[in-house]
Design a protein around this motif. Structure first.
Motif, PDB file in Angstrom:
ATOM      1  N   LEU B  44       0.510  -1.473   0.303  1.00 43.05           N
ATOM      2  CA  LEU B  44       0.008  -0.153  -0.371  1.00 43.05           C
ATOM      3  C   LEU B  44       0.388   1.115   0.251  1.00 43.05           C
ATOM      4  N   VAL B  45       2.251   1.223   0.138  1.00 40.43           N
ATOM      5  CA  VAL B  45       3.224   2.011   0.093  1.00 40.43           C
ATOM      6  C   VAL B  45       4.348   1.876  -0.776  1.00 40.43           C
ATOM      7  N   PRO B  46       3.739   2.466  -2.373  1.00 44.18           N
ATOM      8  CA  PRO B  46       4.883   2.164  -3.524  1.00 44.18           C
ATOM      9  C   PRO B  46       5.292   3.196  -3.306  1.00 44.18           C
ATOM     10  N   GLY B  47       7.202   2.505  -3.210  1.00 40.38           N
ATOM     11  CA  GLY B  47       8.044   3.442  -3.705  1.00 40.38           C
ATOM     12  C   GLY B  47       9.269   3.108  -4.688  1.00 40.38           C
ATOM     13  N   GLU B  48      10.318   4.422  -4.243  1.00 38.75           N
ATOM     14  CA  GLU B  48      11.491   4.210  -5.336  1.00 38.75           C
ATOM     15  C   GLU B  48      12.838   3.338  -4.469  1.00 38.75           C
ATOM     16  N   ARG B  49      13.107   2.894  -4.735  1.00 40.34           N
ATOM     17  CA  ARG B  49      14.181   1.654  -3.867  1.00 40.34           C
ATOM     18  C   ARG B  49      15.640   2.968  -3.732  1.00 40.34           C
ATOM     19  N   ILE B  50      15.562   3.432  -1.969  1.00 37.29           N
ATOM     20  CA  ILE B  50      16.650   3.544  -2.069  1.00 37.29           C
ATOM     21  C   ILE B  50      18.322   3.165  -2.189  1.00 37.29           C
ATOM     22  N   ARG B  51      17.585   1.989  -1.565  1.00 40.86           N
ATOM     23  CA  ARG B  51      18.967   1.330  -0.756  1.00 40.86           C
ATOM     24  C   ARG B  51      18.251   0.393  -0.807  1.00 40.86           C
ATOM     25  N   GLN B  52      18.941  -0.843  -0.528  1.00 42.21           N
ATOM     26  CA  GLN B  52      18.675  -2.662   0.038  1.00 42.21           C
ATOM     27  C   GLN B  52      19.797  -3.409   0.107  1.00 42.21           C
ATOM     28  N   GLU B  53      19.608  -4.072   1.213  1.00 45.44           N
ATOM     29  CA  GLU B  53      21.088  -4.619   1.102  1.00 45.44           C
ATOM     30  C   GLU B  53      20.563  -6.195   2.323  1.00 45.44           C
ATOM     31  N   ASP B  54      21.778  -6.876   1.814  1.00 43.87           N
ATOM     32  CA  ASP B  54      21.198  -8.234   2.830  1.00 43.87           C
ATOM     33  C   ASP B  54      21.699  -8.248   4.180  1.00 43.87           C
ATOM     34  N   PHE B  55      20.834  -8.779   5.134  1.00 46.06           N
ATOM     35  CA  PHE B  55      21.409  -8.981   6.448  1.00 46.06           C
ATOM     36  C   PHE B  55      21.921 -10.084   7.031  1.00 46.06           C
ATOM     37  N   TYR B  56      23.135 -10.832   7.284  1.00 42.15           N
ATOM     38  CA  TYR B  56      23.671 -11.610   7.949  1.00 42.15           C
ATOM     39  C   TYR B  56      22.940 -11.463   9.808  1.00 42.15           C
ATOM     40  N   GLY B  57      22.471 -11.974  10.175  1.00 41.37           N
ATOM     41  CA  GLY B  57      21.373 -11.791  11.764  1.00 41.37           C
ATOM     42  C   GLY B  57      21.826 -13.620  12.108  1.00 41.37           C
ATOM     43  N   ALA B  58      22.396 -14.184  11.726  1.00 42.10           N
ATOM     44  CA  ALA B  58      22.328 -15.595  12.575  1.00 42.10           C
ATOM     45  C   ALA B  58      23.533 -16.060  12.264  1.00 42.10           C
ATOM     46  N   ASP B  59      24.040 -17.407  12.873  1.00 45.89           N
ATOM     47  CA  ASP B  59      25.297 -18.449  12.471  1.00 45.89           C
ATOM     48  C   ASP B  59      24.752 -19.509  12.232  1.00 45.89           C
ATOM     49  N   VAL B  60      25.940 -20.745  11.596  1.00 49.75           N
ATOM     50  CA  VAL B  60      25.644 -21.683  11.082  1.00 49.75           C
ATOM     51  C   VAL B  60      26.178 -22.003  11.211  1.00 49.75           C
ATOM     52  N   ALA B  61      26.362 -23.734  12.381  1.00 47.29           N
ATOM     53  CA  ALA B  61      27.443 -24.368  12.157  1.00 47.29           C
ATOM     54  C   ALA B  61      27.993 -25.531  10.928  1.00 47.29           C
ATOM     55  N   VAL B  62      28.981 -25.236  10.100  1.00 48.29           N
ATOM     56  CA  VAL B  62      29.658 -25.566   9.171  1.00 48.29           C
ATOM     57  C   VAL B  62      30.648 -26.565   9.495  1.00 48.29           C
ATOM     58  N   LEU B  63      30.406 -28.370   8.574  1.00 47.90           N
ATOM     59  CA  LEU B  63      31.486 -29.392   9.740  1.00 47.90           C
ATOM     60  C   LEU B  63      32.557 -29.199   7.951  1.00 47.90           C
ATOM     61  N   ASP B  64      33.785 -29.835   8.682  1.00 45.44           N
ATOM     62  CA  ASP B  64      34.725 -29.323   7.341  1.00 45.44           C
ATOM     63  C   ASP B  64      34.854 -31.314   7.590  1.00 45.44           C
ATOM     64  N   PRO B  65      34.120 -32.230   6.457  1.00 45.50           N
ATOM     65  CA  PRO B  65      34.538 -33.294   6.527  1.00 45.50           C
ATOM     66  C   PRO B  65      36.022 -34.036   6.933  1.00 45.50           C
ATOM     67  N   GLU B  66      36.694 -33.094   6.098  1.00 42.08           N
ATOM     68  CA  GLU B  66      38.124 -33.822   6.037  1.00 42.08           C
ATOM     69  C   GLU B  66      38.808 -33.101   7.219  1.00 42.08           C
ATOM     70  N   ARG B  67      38.296 -33.005   8.276  1.00 38.43           N
ATOM     71  CA  ARG B  67      39.110 -32.897   9.268  1.00 38.43           C
ATOM     72  C   ARG B  67      38.374 -33.383  11.153  1.00 38.43           C
ATOM     73  N   CYS B  68      36.732 -33.780  10.396  1.00 39.91           N
ATOM     74  CA  CYS B  68      36.210 -34.500  11.690  1.00 39.91           C
ATOM     75  C   CYS B  68      36.106 -36.013  11.562  1.00 39.91           C
ATOM     76  N   PHE B  69      37.404 -36.272  12.911  1.00 42.02           N
ATOM     77  CA  PHE B  69      36.838 -37.681  12.666  1.00 42.02           C
ATOM     78  C   PHE B  69      35.688 -38.466  13.365  1.00 42.02           C
ATOM     79  N   ARG B  70      35.165 -38.532  13.738  1.00 41.52           N
ATOM     80  CA  ARG B  70      34.258 -39.077  13.859  1.00 41.52           C
ATOM     81  C   ARG B  70      33.268 -39.125  15.064  1.00 41.52           C
ATOM     82  N   CYS B  71      34.169 -38.262  16.056  1.00 42.05           N
ATOM     83  CA  CYS B  71      33.692 -38.377  17.834  1.00 42.05           C
ATOM     84  C   CYS B  71      32.628 -38.818  18.534  1.00 42.05           C
ATOM     85  N   GLY B  72      31.516 -37.609  17.456  1.00 46.71           N
ATOM     86  CA  GLY B  72      30.610 -37.677  18.216  1.00 46.71           C
ATOM     87  C   GLY B  72      30.249 -36.665  19.074  1.00 46.71           C
TER      88      GLY B  72
END
Lengths: 298, 293
Positions: B44-72
């Motif tokens: 209902l409020v159309p307008g002209e975009r002045i700025r748009q950016e991505d937001f990184y608001g959280a983290d996620v754990a990422v596993l490197d399988p090469e280093r993992c020795f599956r200890c659990g």
């Protein structure tokens, strides 16, 4: 079958649909997952037989062991611990109960104590379950987890989900067999339906749509559903009479055999069309250029 | 700049319609949509975009399988059931279940787990006929919706240029997004409907406003839908010292107008517009106009 009722946009009639299904399907269990603003009890009037606190584990610091090193504050990704002048200050409401601070503490000064964030309640017959988050609490997830843990395994379960498309909805609909998306034929309803469709497709859950406050004639909503190959399984008309009855806590199914029949048919259709015939078609987005799958009820 | 946030507890009570109507009526204001999970105000409020950016608001754990020795051990400490092992013991992290707490990375003996920021949404700033407008959209199913809301408000304040008012469309509920929307605001207007559920939800959301010490006002939409409950709400508000500032009648033409992407102002629904304008005047008077910058 476990069925989640969700909507993206709030106030479209999730609770009306979920509670109506609970009335129409006599053995089903209704679970109110909208723990911030639960309303199912107002429409279903269950006899609450138990009310148990939901607790989370939050850190507490033994001052005799703490050396003020600040490892806990560094480990906490949620800024729930600050160490000022070598003294830890805790902010328990924003704690995510992950235990990282305890792991990080080199002097074992941190232990965890339970802290109440809400309740889960239910009737004796196992037909009604709800969660209620305490005022001022930001995080509903542990209450949702507790509801999922207590959910019946031996009957149809109807999950009345919170609005939106965040982690709370993801938590509610993980592991369900199918979703009903409730929407209304307005630009707001359509916009938010598309968000909900994105969510259930991302999670690979079969789904169908219920249109509430439906109006006569072709709407953009109907066009969208047809184009996307999404079945519209039920339409509840836009009517002041229905809204007035709802305001007094009355559902369309209350004292109306025709509506009971419609909601039973809705459930049967969903089970049949979405789960048996069309699961593959509704799990993923139609590929560009693929044949229009058409409306499933046609 | 004084910031007024429109919230509702229960969704779908007409927050966005009221804010969009006010966007046509109030001078010297900017706008924000803090319902980042299901934003609607931009329709209902159309307008002209002045700025748009991505937001990184959280983290996620990422596993490197090469280093993992599956200890659990990572799986053992994860409180969110985000880490599982397959039959061969291979570790898998479910990004949707992961809350990015980092406990797994702390215990991993081979430093095979790292936390990576994830995009949780997009923030946009528009120049519109009705003033500056900040809004955002949460990535579907993402964590950290509260942080995105805080960022929307921050960006609006940073971009504002002497506006007297910020009108903020809030989100339903009482949890993190609502708390992030109202913390530090100058007033909240709770828009409710006279239904049993609307009444119950209103009481909870007003309690949240009180908890965070933000002055609350109430606007009853569809006031004539159930006069008895409307009276109950008024009485509850009077007893609690909460001003009822708006009483909007049930009017199907509002929905008709919305279907044409019109607010009650363009649709010429004068009684509705007058009621919303009168509501604003009461809020304005109570909150007080900010001194000229």
């Amino acid at each position: 079958m476990t069925l989640a009722i969700l909507s993206g946009k709030g106030g479209t009639g999730k609770t009306t649909v979920a509670a109506s299904l609970a009335v129409a399907l006599e053995q089903a269990q209704y679970v109110d997952c909208d723990v911030e603003e639960p309303n199912g009890a107002l429409l279903l009037s269950p006899r609450i037989a138990f009310s148990e606190p939901v607790e989370v584990l939050v850190p507490t610091v033994d001052p005799d062991r703490c050396n003020g090193c600040g490892s806990c504050a560094t480990a906490c990704r949620y800024h729930a611990i600050a160490v000022v002048r070598r003294k830890p200050i805790l902010f328990p409401t924003i704690c995510h109960h992950c235990g990282a601070c305890r792991i990080a503490c080199p002097t074992r000064a941190i232990s965890e104590i339970p802290r109440r964030i809400g309740v889960v309640e239910g009737d004796a017959e196992g037909r009604f379950l709800q969660g209620r988050m305490d005022i001022g609490e930001p995080i509903p997830i542990p209450i949702l987890r507790e509801l999922k843990r207590r959910m019946a395994r031996d009957r149809t379960v109807l999950l009345d989900c919170p609005p939106g498309a965040s982690c709370a909805v993801v938590q509610s609909i993980s592991d369900v067999d199918a979703c009903l998306l409730v929407t209304e034929p307005t630009p707001f309803g359509l916009h938010d339906l598309a968000i909900a469709v994105g969510l259930v497709r991302k999670m690979g859950i079969p789904f169908g749509v219920v249109v509430n406050k439906a109006i006569e004639g072709e709407t953009e909503l109907a066009t969208y559903c047809r184009k996307e190959g999404i079945p519209i399984l039920l339409e509840i008309p836009y009517s002041r009479a229905i809204a007035e009855r709802y305001s007094r806590g009355l559902l369309p199914v209350h004292g109306d055999e025709a509506w009971i029949h419609r909601f039973r048919t809705l459930y049967d259709d969903l089970q049949k069309q979405v789960l048996e015939d069309g699961a593959a078609a509704f799990r993923t987005a139609p590929k560009p250029g693929s044949a229009d799958p058409g409306r499933a009820e046609a | 700049m004084k910031e007024i946030v429109f919230i509702s507890g229960k969704g779908g009570t007409g927050k966005s319609t009221v804010v969009a109507t006010l966007s046509r009526l109030v001078d010297g204001k900017c706008l924000a949509d803090c319902d980042v999970e299901a934003p609607n105000l931009h329709l209902l409020v159309p307008g002209e975009r002045i700025r748009q950016e991505d937001f990184y608001g959280a983290d996620v754990a990422v596993l490197d399988p090469e280093r993992c020795f599956r200890c659990g051990v990572c799986r053992d400490v994860c409180r969110f059931d985000a880490i599982s092992a397959n039959a061969e013991g291979g570790i898998r992290i479910d990004p949707l279940a992961c809350e990015g707490c980092g406990a797994c990375a702390l215990v991993c003996p081979t430093e095979a787990i790292a936390l990576r920021p994830v995009k949780t949404g997009e923030i946009a700033l528009d120049r519109t006929e009705y003033g500056l407008f900040a809004h955002a959209r949460l990535e579907i199913g993402a964590e950290g919706s509260g942080r995105l809301v805080t960022e929307v408000r921050k960006q609006l304040h940073a971009a504002a240029d002497g506006e007297e008012w910020a009108l903020v469309d809030g989100s339903p509920g009482i949890g993190c997004v609502v708390i992030a929307s109202i913390t530090g605001a100058d007033g909240v207007v709770a828009v409710c409907e006279p239904t049993l559920s609307g009444q119950a939800d209103l009481e909870r959301v007003v309690a949240v406003a009180r908890h965070f010490q933000v002055p609350a006002f109430v606007c009853i939409n569809k006031v004539d839908l159930n006069p008895a409950i409307s009276r109950d709400i008024e009485q509850w508000c009077t007893e609690g010292g909460i001003p009822v500032v708006g009483r909007i009648p049930f009017e199907p033409a509002i929905v008709e107008a919305l279907r044409r992407f019109e607010t009650p102002v363009e649709a010429g629904l004068d009684p509705i517009v007058r009621e919303i304008a009168a509501m604003w005047n009461q809020v304005k008077e109570a909150v007080g106009e900010s001194p000229a910058p």
